[in-house]
Scaffold this active site. Sequence first.
Site, PDB file in Angstrom:
ATOM      1  N   TYR A   1      -4.543   3.183   7.787  1.00 49.01           N
ATOM      2  CA  TYR A   1      -5.823   2.499   7.881  1.00 49.01           C
ATOM      3  C   TYR A   1      -6.572   2.956   9.140  1.00 49.01           C
ATOM      4  O   TYR A   1      -6.574   4.135   9.462  1.00 49.01           O
ATOM      5  CB  TYR A   1      -5.633   0.970   7.856  1.00 49.01           C
ATOM      6  CG  TYR A   1      -4.707   0.504   6.764  1.00 49.01           C
ATOM      7  CD1 TYR A   1      -4.997   0.790   5.424  1.00 49.01           C
ATOM      8  CD2 TYR A   1      -3.540  -0.200   7.050  1.00 49.01           C
ATOM      9  CE1 TYR A   1      -4.151   0.369   4.411  1.00 49.01           C
ATOM     10  CE2 TYR A   1      -2.691  -0.635   6.043  1.00 49.01           C
ATOM     11  CZ  TYR A   1      -2.995  -0.341   4.732  1.00 49.01           C
ATOM     12  OH  TYR A   1      -2.161  -0.753   3.734  1.00 49.01           O
ATOM     13  N   TYR A  24      -3.642  -2.275 -10.084  1.00 50.12           N
ATOM     14  CA  TYR A  24      -3.552  -2.232  -8.620  1.00 50.12           C
ATOM     15  C   TYR A  24      -2.689  -3.365  -8.065  1.00 50.12           C
ATOM     16  O   TYR A  24      -1.790  -3.135  -7.244  1.00 50.12           O
ATOM     17  CB  TYR A  24      -4.958  -2.281  -8.019  1.00 50.12           C
ATOM     18  CG  TYR A  24      -4.955  -2.328  -6.520  1.00 50.12           C
ATOM     19  CD1 TYR A  24      -4.612  -1.206  -5.774  1.00 50.12           C
ATOM     20  CD2 TYR A  24      -5.270  -3.504  -5.843  1.00 50.12           C
ATOM     21  CE1 TYR A  24      -4.590  -1.254  -4.387  1.00 50.12           C
ATOM     22  CE2 TYR A  24      -5.255  -3.554  -4.463  1.00 50.12           C
ATOM     23  CZ  TYR A  24      -4.908  -2.427  -3.744  1.00 50.12           C
ATOM     24  OH  TYR A  24      -4.879  -2.474  -2.373  1.00 50.12           O
ATOM     25  N   SER A  72       0.794  -1.235   0.000  1.00 46.19           N
ATOM     26  CA  SER A  72       0.000   0.000   0.000  1.00 46.19           C
ATOM     27  C   SER A  72       0.822   1.280   0.000  1.00 46.19           C
ATOM     28  O   SER A  72       0.267   2.358  -0.229  1.00 46.19           O
ATOM     29  CB  SER A  72      -0.958   0.015   1.200  1.00 46.19           C
ATOM     30  OG  SER A  72      -2.033  -0.867   0.986  1.00 46.19           O
ATOM     31  N   LYS A 115       0.494   3.387  -3.030  1.00 47.32           N
ATOM     32  CA  LYS A 115      -0.651   4.282  -3.215  1.00 47.32           C
ATOM     33  C   LYS A 115      -0.240   5.751  -3.165  1.00 47.32           C
ATOM     34  O   LYS A 115      -0.907   6.606  -3.760  1.00 47.32           O
ATOM     35  CB  LYS A 115      -1.709   3.983  -2.156  1.00 47.32           C
ATOM     36  CG  LYS A 115      -2.280   2.570  -2.254  1.00 47.32           C
ATOM     37  CD  LYS A 115      -3.127   2.205  -1.042  1.00 47.32           C
ATOM     38  CE  LYS A 115      -3.611   0.769  -1.123  1.00 47.32           C
ATOM     39  NZ  LYS A 115      -4.370   0.352   0.075  1.00 47.32           N
ATOM     40  N   VAL A 127       1.161  -3.715   4.017  1.00 50.35           N
ATOM     41  CA  VAL A 127       1.119  -4.989   4.727  1.00 50.35           C
ATOM     42  C   VAL A 127       2.355  -5.844   4.458  1.00 50.35           C
ATOM     43  O   VAL A 127       2.517  -6.907   5.060  1.00 50.35           O
ATOM     44  CB  VAL A 127      -0.167  -5.788   4.406  1.00 50.35           C
ATOM     45  CG1 VAL A 127      -1.388  -5.065   4.929  1.00 50.35           C
ATOM     46  CG2 VAL A 127      -0.272  -6.089   2.926  1.00 50.35           C
TER      47      VAL A 127
END
Length: 309
Positions: free
Chosen positions: A243, A191, A64, A67, A261
Amino acid sequence: MPKLNDVVAEIAADLAKATERGAVATYIPMLAEVPINQFGMAVVTADGETILAGDADTVFSIQSISKVFTLTLALGQIGDALWTRVGKEPSGNAFNSIVQLEYEHGIPRNPFINAGAIVVADAMLSGHQPREALGAILRFVRFVAADESITIDEAVARSEKETGFRNTALANYMRSFGVLRHPVDHALGVYFHQCAIAMSCRHLARAGRYLAFSGRLTPEGPSVVASERARRIAALMLTCGHYDGSGDFAFRVGLPGKSGVGGGILAIAPGKASIAVWSPGLDPHGNSLLGSIALERLAKAMRWSVFAG
């Protein structure tokens, strides 16, 4: 003020002896195989110094953290039109939750949860095929990290595709609301592959410089992205980058940061440094347990919290 070299070395030495390391991500089979007893840290300062500790040159799946880079590119490509399809608010739910989408008509809360990042990947497809969008992402990451050796781990990408049922559900749900504008398999292909980019702490700390130095790779260098864009991305990293543990990270560390992660965290000390840490064991929110501890100690020792007086 203590010397940065000494602080980093002490943190790495202490965490090497840690007995509680969290748990590796198991829902992506390739990540479940990563040995948990690893820790790396890299800091790139405003004067160009690079400080390394532990497994700072071991590559890992950034997941992530990617991103941040795709958001940078998508905002450059379609500008503020992106915010009609994804929000800017913390979610308070798990990173792969589908619950909130139903209440909010398929528009994800922010670009750093999985649903939001899939929308950003879809935006990257505007006028491009998936291979072209991925090429643009990889070129940008290599450029800001100043390393052409950075690649996508195809085995990890396949592993994500084969087990990414929740992400597929998120994408199809958003497609039903018209939030995704390209075929679901195209957006997911981008993605899954962006999350499988493999980098080291050294790579990541270098790549984050443009966020630390107002859109520049050095404080006095040429602009890579507009300073306002860099500032806004850093703001979202502070409020949404961890998150449903984002508030706790801001409370304890006080720096913009984005976790993955795979166990990595990219953190920004505005005007001072770009920092990357990695340890594959995660806390219950999916953030690196030792990485978060390391950043808390570093920010406290160097008084780098954005809330420090």
